[in-house]
Design a protein around this motif. Structure first.
Motif, mmCIF file in Angstrom:
data_model
loop_
_atom_site.group_PDB
_atom_site.id
_atom_site.type_symbol
_atom_site.label_atom_id
_atom_site.label_comp_id
_atom_site.label_asym_id
_atom_site.label_seq_id
_atom_site.Cartn_x
_atom_site.Cartn_y
_atom_site.Cartn_z
ATOM 1 N N ALA A 267 0.832 -1.206 0.000
ATOM 2 C CA ALA A 267 0.000 0.000 0.000
ATOM 3 C C ALA A 267 0.865 1.254 0.000
ATOM 4 O O ALA A 267 0.548 2.253 -0.658
ATOM 5 N N VAL A 268 1.978 1.228 0.763
ATOM 6 C CA VAL A 268 2.900 2.369 0.767
ATOM 7 C C VAL A 268 3.478 2.582 -0.630
ATOM 8 O O VAL A 268 3.518 3.711 -1.154
ATOM 9 N N VAL A 269 3.915 1.479 -1.260
ATOM 10 C CA VAL A 269 4.503 1.569 -2.596
ATOM 11 C C VAL A 269 3.469 2.087 -3.601
ATOM 12 O O VAL A 269 3.766 2.966 -4.429
ATOM 13 N N THR A 270 2.253 1.560 -3.535
ATOM 14 C CA THR A 270 1.193 2.003 -4.454
ATOM 15 C C THR A 270 0.875 3.475 -4.250
ATOM 16 O O THR A 270 0.677 4.221 -5.214
ATOM 17 N N SER A 271 0.827 3.904 -2.989
ATOM 18 C CA SER A 271 0.546 5.317 -2.693
ATOM 19 C C SER A 271 1.588 6.215 -3.328
ATOM 20 O O SER A 271 1.262 7.257 -3.922
ATOM 21 N N ARG A 272 2.845 5.827 -3.235
ATOM 22 C CA ARG A 272 3.913 6.646 -3.809
ATOM 23 C C ARG A 272 3.868 6.613 -5.330
ATOM 24 O O ARG A 272 4.110 7.629 -5.989
ATOM 25 N N ARG A 273 3.552 5.438 -5.889
ATOM 26 C CA ARG A 273 3.471 5.337 -7.346
ATOM 27 C C ARG A 273 2.359 6.221 -7.898
ATOM 28 O O ARG A 273 2.505 6.848 -8.952
ATOM 29 N N LEU A 274 1.249 6.313 -7.164
ATOM 30 C CA LEU A 274 0.123 7.134 -7.603
ATOM 31 C C LEU A 274 0.277 8.594 -7.184
ATOM 32 O O LEU A 274 -0.560 9.427 -7.538
ATOM 33 N N GLY A 275 1.318 8.922 -6.422
ATOM 34 C CA GLY A 275 1.521 10.298 -5.976
ATOM 35 C C GLY A 275 0.516 10.750 -4.951
ATOM 36 O O GLY A 275 0.255 11.947 -4.819
ATOM 37 N N CYS A 276 -0.033 9.800 -4.190
ATOM 38 C CA CYS A 276 -1.122 10.107 -3.246
ATOM 39 C C CYS A 276 -0.540 10.201 -1.837
ATOM 40 O O CYS A 276 -0.457 9.208 -1.105
ATOM 41 N N ARG A 277 -0.126 11.393 -1.432
ATOM 42 C CA ARG A 277 0.589 11.551 -0.171
ATOM 43 C C ARG A 277 -0.305 11.305 1.042
ATOM 44 O O ARG A 277 0.154 10.816 2.067
ATOM 45 N N GLY A 278 -1.560 11.645 0.957
ATOM 46 C CA GLY A 278 -2.451 11.375 2.076
ATOM 47 C C GLY A 278 -2.590 9.892 2.328
ATOM 48 O O GLY A 278 -2.554 9.434 3.482
#
Length: 939
Positions: free
Chosen positions: A649-660
């Motif tokens: 989930a952390v990796v996906t968040s960073r890949r999508l640029g979703c900091r929240g």
């Protein structure tokens, strides 16, 4: 006095129960609006003597009025002969020594323009102020109301406030009538009755003993078509009107939207504007929302008049009258109303012509009170009516069906101009379909449509730290604000969305959607007290503007707000029904968003929302919205989830640029595997985004040696005891406020009188002391052995045998540590300490207690400290050459406190070092504007 009955409506009853400074209340509304019910409930809840006097038409003389008031106030007057006149009655009241009383005068309209009404004004002005007076009437009495408004002694409640909101209709049928309605049925019933109390009661009588399915079916048949409703209107509203007034109502109902000019042209008369003003002043189901330029008849009266027009004139003459009304409206430029009137007349050729001639105005013929006004037999063979039908489907949120209808419309007419209109609108719809991309040569990103930015942001979150001026148009700002909300950049979202609301934009779509999004932000922050009412108002406006998909979303969020603030199981079933309603309408986006919101609400009140998250996540996967799908996955996760899934989930968040989302995922992972992502790192990301600290702190289990009590005050109050949330929302406001004051400084004594002055300013300490004891007792009942409220002499403190962590105390400790390290010359240490402090400061202190002076002062102090820390951290990053970090820190400082000079200077300097002289100049101009607001010289 009648027995109190009906639904408890705190938003109306509480202001009338207040005993200071308001001493006069007026409830002015048409017949059947619930005036007497409201007054009876207030009277029953009033402590002390209460007198009730229902005025009749026989009481038009001063003597009769005085005699009845004296009889109603017999408990307050000394025994003896009745007063002979108003002066004697007032003199008798002056000798009364009681602490306070209430007199209710119902049906004051019965003595309009009579000597009794003139005597009443003397009574209201000269009575002892200890005697509060509540008046109920169908029209405003002839007394000096403006003077009372200026004095602050008057509290007015009008027909719009009395109108039942959707959630009140749901609660009325569920808890009072014990005949629950689905949310969409309650919304339709509210719309068709206009929230009219008598209409709701008559519907209940008409459907008593029916099955649930039959009640839901009957909703569509109510409006003015109910025999009970029509009989009520005829007897209680229209019976006393002169024949010329009844004829005016009957003939002008064909206009829909009324103005003096339109009525004059239709009737071939003059003075219509004055007639409309008189109808509105007399509360004859006529209202205006623009200060008297345009008027509307109440929805129930409108339907009754339309049926009466057909009954009196016959269908052919009624059609001719609608056609004439449409021609008048068209000549005045009232195109939407003209289209409705032509459709009522069955003149589809004229409707088609209007759609063709005003295509740029996006005319939607079906966006009126009757969704079936445009039958399939007409639009399937007429290109312009097919275009209008496709637009209606877009407004419903049924995008797949809309796309099909646009295709059918294109095949009906090969004119290049018409084809281009269909293509442009169809592209905007197709953009929101799964897997669609703008591949046509020369086509700009998002097809040039205002929502293109948002659509792409749901696939890949954009960079929100961009410098420069915000977008000019309201819809462009809306698109970016919603994109920021989807990415979890709540601070950026608030800035963009609140600007739209402050501008009072003429773009209703932007204004309504921005208002709903701001309400969603309030729900995220945990502030639900007034949110439901605002969302209900937004839903009604959206419905009147022909935006049913927006109205559905507002109703859904309104329901979520109630679910968070009330303990009622029927609200849970209603939330699921709203999701199914969106699915039936073909609104996949609405179903996904409402399902996600419902899951979050269930989770917050202790229920399992995993099924809702799974369904919403699948909906967003199909719709090709990976950012929203990610949020659904994260919402269902806890610190007990598999570390591999959390790392993904952390990796996906960073890949999508979703900091929240990254902050949420990092917080969960740090609770599960602390060495992977320290809690401070997660808090820092959360602080930069402006998301609640609970998003990264809530899941840390107590078994890992964490504090016995963990208290969050920044961004909203939350207490965790032994790793579990304490149900602080169950406390009454004052008890919760006592707990919040003590939580700011656990282990520290707070003197009883200081607490009393904060919570009950101006109240005698004997009274306030009793209230404090009750509040403390209530708060103690919530806590367990891990925490308690101790009394030490005249003081109270929050105590715990174990450790107590408070984000406010940790914030100030981190800043103090930064100062000590700075004095030693430890630059890296002070930067780390300030980052830790800013990670804790995710939002203002206890925003739910805005307006309480004690908290307002403390909130401002902490905000200034955070702004100074962000400015100092930005300066350190600048000196080290970390320009991106410097920009982020300086921007945050300016957002927290725009009147400090240091962060503005840092922003301008860093922009120049990066070669962005335009942004540097913009920053300097903005700094100068802020200084001018303070009337300070520009340095």
């Amino acid at each position: 006095m009648p027995d109190p009955s009906g639904l408890e409506r705190e938003r109306l009853e509480k202001p009338l129960l207040c005993d200071a400074p308001t001493t006069l209340g007026m409830v002015i509304a048409p017949a059947g609006s619930g005036k007497s019910t409201l007054l009876a409930r207030v009277a029953a809840a009033t402590e002390g003597p209460v007198g009730w006097y229902r005025v009749t038409s026989d009481d038009s003389s001063e003597a009769r009025l005085v005699a009845h008031i004296a009889e109603a106030l017999a408990e307050l007057l000394e025994s003896g002969r009745p007063p002979a006149g108003m002066a004697e009655l007032l003199a008798a009241l002056e000798s009364w020594n009681g602490p306070g009383g209430l007199l209710v005068l119902d049906d004051l309209h019965e003595i309009a323009d009579s000597p009794a009404e003139k005597a009443l004004e003397d009574f209201i002005w000269l009575r002892p102020r200890r005697l509060r007076v509540l008046c109920g009437s169908r029209r405003s009495p002839e007394i000096n109301v403006p003077r009372m408004r200026v004095s602050g002694a008057l509290r007015e409640i009008g027909p719009d406030e009395l109108r039942f909101r959707t959630w009140e209709v749901e609660e009325l049928f569920a808890s009072v009538y014990d005949e629950p309605l689905r949310p969409e049925a309650a919304a339709a019933l509210t719309r068709r009755t206009g929230g009219w109390a008598a209409g709701l009661q008559l519907f209940r009588l008409a459907t008593s003993g029916h099955t649930t399915r039959e009640r839901h079916q009957a909703v569509s048949d109510l409006a003015g078509r109910s025999k009970l409703v029509r009989a009520y209107l005829a007897r209680n509203v229209l019976a006393d009107l002169p024949a010329d007034r009844r004829r005016f109502l009957l003939r002008t109902c064909a206009l829909g939207r009324l103005s003096g000019e339109a009525c004059d042209a239709l009737l071939g008369a003059t003075g219509s504007h004055q007639v409309l003003e008189e109808l509105e002043a007399a509360q004859l189901f006529t209202s205006t929302d623009d200060g008297g330029v345009y008027f509307r008849y109440h929805a129930v009266l409108q339907s009754h008049l339309e049926l009466a027009l057909v009954e009196e004139c016959g269908q052919a003459e009624a059609d001719a009258w609608y056609r004439r009304s449409a021609e008048v409206l068209e000549s005045l430029g009232e195109i939407q109303a003209a289209a409705r009137a032509f459709a009522k007349a069955g003149d589809w050729g004229s409707v088609s012509r209007l759609v063709r001639d005003v295509s740029e105005a996006r005319l939607d013929v079906s966006a009126v009170d009757d969704p079936d006004l445009l039958p399939a037999s007409t639009w399937q063979h007429d290109p312009w009516l097919a275009l209008a039908h496709a637009r209606r489907l877009v407004r419903e949120g049924a995008l797949s069906r809309a796309a099909e209808t646009y295709g059918r419309a294109q095949r009906l007419y090969d004119d290049p101009g018409y084809q281009q209109i269909c293509l442009d609108e169809a592209h905007a719809v197709a953009m929101w379909s799964p897997g669609h991309r703008w591949t046509e040569p020369g086509q700009p990103e998002g097809g040039g449509h205002w929502s293109g930015y948002l659509r792409e942001a749901l696939r890949q979150a954009p960079e929100f730290a961009e410098a420069g001026c915000p977008p000019v148009s309201a819809r462009a700002r809306l698109s970016r604000g919603l994109a920021a909300l989807a990415a979890g950049e709540l601070r950026q979202a608030r800035e963009l969305l609140t600007v739209i609301g402050r501008e009072e934009s003429a773009d209703q779509l932007a204004a309504i959607c921005a208002g709903a999004a701001c309400a969603a932000l309030e729900l995220i922050d945990g502030a639900c007290s007034q949110t439901a009412s605002r969302l209900g108002t937004l839903a009604a406006i959206a419905e009147s503007e022909g935006l049913p998909w927006v109205s559905r979303m507002c109703h859904g969020l309104e329901h979520i707000s109630l679910l968070l603030s009330q303990d009622a199981d029927w609200l849970l079933d209603g939330g699921s029904a709203l999701v199914r309603s969106a699915e039936r309408a073909g609104d996949g986006w609405g179903a996904g968003l409402l399902g996600f919101a419902l899951g979050m609400a269930k989770q917050r009140i202790g229920h399992d929302g995993s099924d809702d998250f799974a369904a919403a996540g699948e909906q967003f996967r199909v719709l090709d919205a990976p950012v929203l799908e990610l949020w659904c996955r994260l919402a269902a996760m806890t610190s007990a989830s598999a570390p591999g899934a959390l790392r993904e989930a952390v990796v996906t968040s960073r890949r999508l640029g979703c900091r929240g989302a990254e902050a949420r995922a990092m917080g969960l992972l740090s609770a599960s595997v602390p060495e992977d992502h320290p809690q401070a790192d997660a808090a820092e990301v959360a602080g930069q985004c402006g998301i609640p600290l609970s998003a990264v702190r809530a899941e840390r289990p107590a078994a890992r040696g964490g504090p016995a009590v963990d208290i969050t005050c920044f961004g909203g109050y939350r207490m965790r005891i032994g790793g579990a949330d304490a149900p602080v929302d169950r406390l009454r406001p004052k008890a919760r406020a006592v707990l919040q004051i003590l939580s700011l400084a656990p282990g520290q004594d707070h003197h009883r009188e200081s607490l009393e002055d904060i919570l009950w300013p101006g109240v005698d300490h004997a009274v306030a002391g009793h209230r404090l004891q009750v509040a403390v007792s209530s708060a103690r009942g919530l806590l367990d052995t891990a925490a308690t409220i101790e009394r030490r002499g005249e003081s109270y403190r929050l105590s715990s045998p174990g450790a107590v962590a408070v984000d406010v105390r940790d914030f100030e400790t981190a800043l103090a540590q930064a100062d000590r390290l700075s004095a030693r010359g430890d630059i890296a240490g002070r930067m780390a300490a300030r980052r830790c402090a800013l990670g804790l400061y995710v939002a203002d202190l206890l925003p739910e207690l805005a307006g309480v002076e004690y908290f307002d002062i403390e909130r401002d102090r902490l905000r200034h400290l955070a702004a100074a820390a962000a400015a100092a951290l930005a300066a350190d990053h600048r000196d080290r050459g970390d320009y991106e970090q410097a920009l982020a820190g300086a921007r945050r400082s300016v957002q927290l406190d725009p009147y400090q000079d240091c962060p503005w200077s840092t922003l301008a300097e860093v922009h120049e070092k990066l070669g962005d002289t335009g942004s540097a100049e913009y920053v300097r101009r903005e700094h100068s504007r802020r200084q001018a607001e303070l009337r300070l010289p520009v340095l």
